[in-house]
Design a protein around this motif. Sequence first.
Motif, short mmCIF file in Angstrom:
data_model
loop_
_atom_site.label_atom_id
_atom_site.label_comp_id
_atom_site.label_asym_id
_atom_site.label_seq_id
_atom_site.Cartn_x
_atom_site.Cartn_y
_atom_site.Cartn_z
N VAL A 17 0.85 -1.19 0.00
CA VAL A 17 0.00 0.00 0.00
C VAL A 17 0.89 1.24 0.00
CG1 VAL A 17 -1.76 1.30 1.25
CG2 VAL A 17 -1.87 -1.19 1.20
N VAL A 18 0.54 2.23 -0.83
CA VAL A 18 1.25 3.51 -0.89
C VAL A 18 0.28 4.60 -0.47
CG1 VAL A 18 2.67 5.05 -2.29
CG2 VAL A 18 2.59 2.60 -2.82
N GLY A 48 -2.03 4.18 -4.25
CA GLY A 48 -1.74 3.01 -5.05
C GLY A 48 -1.55 1.79 -4.17
N PHE A 49 -1.72 0.62 -4.75
CA PHE A 49 -1.51 -0.62 -4.01
C PHE A 49 -1.28 -1.74 -5.01
CE2 PHE A 49 -5.87 -1.15 -5.20
CZ PHE A 49 -6.12 -2.52 -5.18
N HIS A 58 1.21 1.08 -10.11
CA HIS A 58 -0.20 1.38 -9.88
C HIS A 58 -0.38 2.82 -9.41
CE1 HIS A 58 -4.15 1.06 -7.69
NE2 HIS A 58 -4.44 0.56 -8.87
N VAL A 59 0.60 3.36 -8.68
CA VAL A 59 0.53 4.76 -8.25
C VAL A 59 0.35 5.68 -9.46
CG1 VAL A 59 1.94 6.66 -7.34
CG2 VAL A 59 1.75 4.52 -6.07
N ALA A 60 1.08 5.40 -10.56
CA ALA A 60 1.04 6.25 -11.74
C ALA A 60 -0.08 5.89 -12.70
CB ALA A 60 2.37 6.18 -12.48
N VAL A 99 -11.96 -6.27 -4.18
CA VAL A 99 -12.46 -5.98 -2.84
C VAL A 99 -11.65 -4.86 -2.19
CG1 VAL A 99 -12.64 -6.92 -0.50
CG2 VAL A 99 -13.48 -8.25 -2.44
N LEU A 100 -10.31 -4.93 -2.31
CA LEU A 100 -9.47 -3.89 -1.72
C LEU A 100 -9.66 -2.55 -2.43
CD1 LEU A 100 -6.14 -5.82 -1.04
CD2 LEU A 100 -7.94 -5.19 0.56
#
Length: 721
Positions: free
Chosen positions: A325-326, A336-337, A355-357, A465-466
């Motif tokens: 997790v970020v 992001g995660f 995923h952050v970007a 789900v997350l």
Amino acid sequence: MHLVENVLMETVLDDNTICAERVLYIDRSTDALVSIDLLKEKALPTWFKLSEVEAEVDRGSRRLLRHDPWLATPRGDEQLSEAERSGRDRAWAAIEPVVQAKPEMYERKARGILIAQVIQEGRATKPTLYTYLYRYWRGGQTIFALIPRFENSGALGKTRTSSAASGPKRGRRTTVEKLTGEAPGVNVDERTRALLVQIGEEFYENKLGVTKKMAYEAGIMKYFHEGYEPLPDGTRVPILPSPEKLPTLAQFDYWYGRAKNPDKALLAREGKRAYNLKHRGMRGESTSMAYGPGSLYQIDSTVGDVYLVSSRDPRLIVGRPVIYVVVDTFSRLVVGFTVGLEGPSWMGAVLAFEHVATDKVEYCHSLGIPITPDLWPAQHFPEAVIADRGELEGGSADALVTGFGVRVANTPPYRADWKAIVERRFRLINDRIIHWLPGAVRRSVRGDRDYRLDAVMTLAQLRKVLTLCFLEHNRTALIPNYPRDEDMKRSRVRANPLELWHWGREHRTGRLKYFPPETVRRGLLPRAKAAMTPRGLRYGQQYYTCEYIEAHDWRSKARQNGTWRESIAFDPWSSAQIWLELKGHKDLIPCEEIPGLNAAGGVPWPELELEYALDELYRRRDQGHRQQTRARIDVQIQQVMDEAKVQSASIPSTESNAQRVRGIQGNRQVEKLFEREGAGQASPESPLKPPSKGPNRPTTIPLFDPSVSAELDALVDDWED
């Protein structure tokens, strides 16, 4: 898209010409924006009012572009020649003191001082420095932009080792020295260095509004004069030596800067508020380390307390996932995660930053979750990231630091409390979601059902789900004890991640950076080698192709000339696509799975690797079964052979070898009739006599129709004759 650092802007001017600019710097507290013209040779940074540029974007007179053809292509050391690596490193060593000084490097006078210092140190000439700087700004402010074009690159000067005041003058030769042979300035010895530091303390450090040049001139007159010239009114004027006997302004700036704590000097000159706004560095606590969105992200990983199953075979339990997790420190927004089967490692951190970007609207749409951009507005890299020791320690973080200009800080040993914000997100995941999922880890007593057998969810389902969980958190969470300052209280902003993010982007100086997804993918995704075969580009046991492969007949060439290997990038989340990396191509070439050739349909690579391992296990088990069966059959065959040998030896032959060979044809006829008439029970002691040709030949065969028997006999007779 939002107006953030590194984004590309396009403007159509009055004469219908196009102006393409890159945003280099944004400071919302001073309503400032710096950009550079990408179509103008040797352009320099230009300052604008941020509010005016935003108004032009809103009106549509300026457009923000997603595709960025000027952005430098990420290339690892293994893809560069020795000359390219040394040229890149040489350029970075030259401009590093300049580009690290933000925002001073965008101001003409301050930049000139910084460049003069670099020139004085002999790192590069002024034209070469500006060439490096323009390439750095134009290419996205990453080190990849400095990979040299040899026709334009220049050589650095030699490092001078003389330190005595009477030794040769260090630094590059000026035009004056070339013409006159006299070099202005002196080599700085210990006494001169102490005087330069004293000048800074006395005339610059506590004098707001006094520039370094003014302090330098005052100090030169006080400490380096050779006497005084009296004026008629009695005033004494310092008599200065010739310039070649005086230290220069660049030398003063260099030695004063090295001797003094820059934070202390800035705090003394500008006051606490201005220092906190523009110059404050990281401190050892969470929220105070970030002044706005993107100033600092926190990243951490945990092993999820739930067991998952394979997406291709739900009967296979694949174990517990690793969740990265970020979180943005300022707003607490989950930016992001990633969920995977990779253990805590650099690979997991890379996927989390990929995923952050990612555009979260497109990502959620791929999961069947419709959202608007304001519900998850994070698709940017930060100025800095803090992590545990391990994943982002040492050489592993080079892709972020050198490729995207993200500073990496690692917590000291046993100091996980420095990342308390992201640690609390894991408690949220466990308490709100994971502990209620089938297959969740729970405390059990003897006799209870094994909770691992309750596992039903796949990686993709847990990821969805997350995603829903984080969307809920960003939208509804209220952060207890959030340290709101006076500006926040006046704006009545709630301590909610989305509200803090949007408010911070408008009122605070963050350092959000935008990079196109393909650039992030090329810079961060793991690399491997794939084999080009007649069936397609094979990685693992999957086959891929693309328009480039088909257009160049690679499959035919592989069949005719043999296979070869190509560099690829792959996404561990999905096997549906890989990317071909060719030399001379700026972008990665996407390759899709070939339908029908063992296609996996987007299954994560860790699951495929588990399937490969199980297939190998089953193959080995089958091989053992085959070997055991073969051994049993071989023994039985040997028994039959031994019986035949014993039987043959029990009836001695009275004929010679020649007679036995000549009797093969007759013996064949006897044996054939013996088999046809079902005489298999006859005793070998009473063999049948070979029949003669003619009417006495048996005419009926119990196993065949008479007409068929006659035809077969005729064929056999013809063959024997």
